[in-house]
Motif scaffolding. Structure first.
Motif, mmCIF file in Angstrom:
data_model
loop_
_atom_site.group_PDB
_atom_site.id
_atom_site.type_symbol
_atom_site.label_atom_id
_atom_site.label_comp_id
_atom_site.label_asym_id
_atom_site.label_seq_id
_atom_site.Cartn_x
_atom_site.Cartn_y
_atom_site.Cartn_z
ATOM 1 N N VAL A 29 0.867 -1.178 0.000
ATOM 2 C CA VAL A 29 0.000 0.000 0.000
ATOM 3 C C VAL A 29 0.902 1.226 0.000
ATOM 4 O O VAL A 29 1.316 1.713 1.054
ATOM 5 N N PRO A 30 1.244 1.747 -1.185
ATOM 6 C CA PRO A 30 2.147 2.903 -1.248
ATOM 7 C C PRO A 30 1.399 4.222 -1.133
ATOM 8 O O PRO A 30 0.231 4.336 -1.516
ATOM 9 N N ARG A 31 2.079 5.215 -0.623
ATOM 10 C CA ARG A 31 1.525 6.566 -0.501
ATOM 11 C C ARG A 31 2.644 7.540 -0.846
ATOM 12 O O ARG A 31 3.607 7.668 -0.100
ATOM 13 N N ALA A 32 2.538 8.221 -1.976
ATOM 14 C CA ALA A 32 3.536 9.203 -2.404
ATOM 15 C C ALA A 32 2.929 10.593 -2.300
ATOM 16 O O ALA A 32 1.863 10.859 -2.854
ATOM 17 N N THR A 33 3.606 11.492 -1.583
ATOM 18 C CA THR A 33 3.111 12.847 -1.348
ATOM 19 C C THR A 33 4.166 13.850 -1.774
ATOM 20 O O THR A 33 5.320 13.774 -1.340
ATOM 21 N N ARG A 34 3.779 14.775 -2.621
ATOM 22 C CA ARG A 34 4.695 15.821 -3.065
ATOM 23 C C ARG A 34 4.725 16.924 -2.009
ATOM 24 O O ARG A 34 3.679 17.420 -1.559
ATOM 25 N N LEU A 35 5.917 17.312 -1.602
ATOM 26 C CA LEU A 35 6.110 18.320 -0.563
ATOM 27 C C LEU A 35 6.869 19.497 -1.166
ATOM 28 O O LEU A 35 8.077 19.407 -1.406
ATOM 29 N N ARG A 36 6.169 20.575 -1.420
ATOM 30 C CA ARG A 36 6.799 21.760 -2.003
ATOM 31 C C ARG A 36 6.942 22.840 -0.940
ATOM 32 O O ARG A 36 6.039 23.080 -0.147
ATOM 33 N N GLY A 37 8.101 23.470 -0.927
ATOM 34 C CA GLY A 37 8.402 24.485 0.077
ATOM 35 C C GLY A 37 9.513 24.003 0.992
ATOM 36 O O GLY A 37 10.080 22.914 0.821
ATOM 37 N N ALA A 38 9.843 24.817 1.983
ATOM 38 C CA ALA A 38 10.893 24.456 2.929
ATOM 39 C C ALA A 38 10.495 23.199 3.693
ATOM 40 O O ALA A 38 9.354 23.056 4.128
ATOM 41 N N LEU A 39 11.430 22.285 3.860
ATOM 42 C CA LEU A 39 11.157 21.018 4.538
ATOM 43 C C LEU A 39 12.185 20.803 5.634
ATOM 44 O O LEU A 39 13.396 20.868 5.400
ATOM 45 N N ASP A 40 11.706 20.533 6.830
ATOM 46 C CA ASP A 40 12.552 20.173 7.964
ATOM 47 C C ASP A 40 12.617 18.648 8.015
ATOM 48 O O ASP A 40 11.690 17.995 8.513
ATOM 49 N N VAL A 41 13.694 18.096 7.496
ATOM 50 C CA VAL A 41 13.799 16.637 7.392
ATOM 51 C C VAL A 41 13.826 15.983 8.768
ATOM 52 O O VAL A 41 13.220 14.925 8.993
ATOM 53 N N GLY A 42 14.525 16.613 9.710
ATOM 54 C CA GLY A 42 14.571 16.070 11.062
ATOM 55 C C GLY A 42 13.192 16.011 11.704
ATOM 56 O O GLY A 42 12.832 15.036 12.357
ATOM 57 N N ALA A 43 12.402 17.068 11.519
ATOM 58 C CA ALA A 43 11.048 17.085 12.069
ATOM 59 C C ALA A 43 10.184 16.026 11.409
ATOM 60 O O ALA A 43 9.340 15.391 12.063
ATOM 61 N N LEU A 44 10.378 15.806 10.114
ATOM 62 C CA LEU A 44 9.622 14.778 9.412
ATOM 63 C C LEU A 44 9.962 13.394 9.953
ATOM 64 O O LEU A 44 9.079 12.562 10.166
ATOM 65 N N GLN A 45 11.258 13.151 10.201
ATOM 66 C CA GLN A 45 11.665 11.871 10.770
ATOM 67 C C GLN A 45 11.037 11.662 12.145
ATOM 68 O O GLN A 45 10.514 10.577 12.459
#
Length: 296
Positions: A29-45
């Motif tokens: 069950v894949p879910r691909a989401t496009r994230l445009r703009g500034a991204l905090d990778v640490g916060a996402l993790q």
């Protein structure tokens, strides 16, 4: 690590299919989401890890003990978030490379014996353009629970960016609780009543769909299917809704049952009779059991 417990009925079926095809991906069950703009990778993790901590089904594995599968929930788990950087590619090539990367992530098989049942990958196309690919095995999620996951991950990321605490209430019950409730139901007299009902309803139903096909069926399923989407004319949709309301069924049930009233020649039903030689056939569709709604 919590004590091992039994699987739900739905999980038993999916585990059995996985045993037959451990390299299969038809239940990914894949879910691909496009994230445009500034991204905090640490916060996402941190948001992904907190999501996994909230829902025990996402920390599950299904080892075999004494010849039978068990549901094993890890006390804690962290989902790696590897980064695939496509930003060095020419702009015209990035979208194609993105599609290939998403397909690789989505189609890789799972190892249900050792887990995990969730994988994550972050794909960078530019400093302000990313795609997050989450791939689950269906043994842990369904379409209904994916809505919960989307909402919670969005809320968790927002607070993690601000170094806040988890604002979400604890899930009402664990997946283990739901499995136990289903087990009690299956061990109750209601199970035998339901079995007797469906044995009577399906008595005499055909065991094989005898229809001519345009090519021989392969011995081993390829799962190389396809889907087609098309709009319903407004007048047809209104008719379906009216009939569904009259018989107190859903639109889906009415549409599925549109082939049930037998009619003579010239109709889809008439063609079915002519080609199959049968005037009755069962239809089925996937459904979720109460134990699947672990996040409620």
């Amino acid at each position: 690590m919590s004590a091992d417990t039994c699987l739900s009925s739905a999980q038993q079926r999916l585990w059995f299919v996985w045993q037959l095809r451990p390299d299969g991906n038809e239940y990914n069950v894949p879910r691909a989401t496009r994230l445009r703009g500034a991204l905090d990778v640490g916060a996402l993790q941190r948001a992904i890890d907190r999501l996994v901590a909230r829902h025990d089904a996402l920390r599950a594995s299904f080892p075999t003990v004494a010849g039978a599968p068990v549901l094993r929930i890890a006390a804690e788990a962290s989902v790696p978030l590897p980064l695939t950087d496509l930003s060095a590619l020419p702009t015209a090539e990035r979208e194609a490379a993105l599609g290939e990367a998403v397909a690789r992530a989505a189609l890789a098989p799972f190892d249900l014996e050792s887990g995990p049942v969730l994988r994550a990958e972050l794909i960078r196309l530019a400093p302000d353009d990313h795609a997050l690919v989450l791939t689950f095995h269906h043994i842990a999620v369904d379409g209904w629970s994916m809505g919960i996951i989307d909402r919670e991950l969005s809320a968790l990321y927002a607070v993690m960016v601000a170094d806040g605490d988890d604002p979400l209430p604890a899930p009402g019950r664990s997946y283990r609780d739901c499995v136990a409730a289903e087990r009690r139901l299956l061990e109750s007299p209601r199970r035998h009543e339901a079995l007797d009902h469906w044995r009577a309803e399906l008595a005499g139903a055909p065991l094989e769909l005898a229809l001519p096909t345009d090519r021989p069926h392969p011995t081993t399923p390829s799962f190389a299917g396809d889907s087609r989407a098309f709009p319903l004319p407004p007048e047809l949709a209104e008719h379906v809704d009216a009939v569904a309301a009259r018989y107190r069924v859903t639109r889906f049930q009415r549409w599925s049952g549109s082939q049930l009233p037998w009619k003579p020649t010239g109709t889809r039903r008439g063609r079915w009779v002519a080609r199959s030689g049968r005037r009755r056939r069962p239809t089925g569709s996937p459904r979720e059991s109460p134990s699947d709604r672990y996040s409620a």
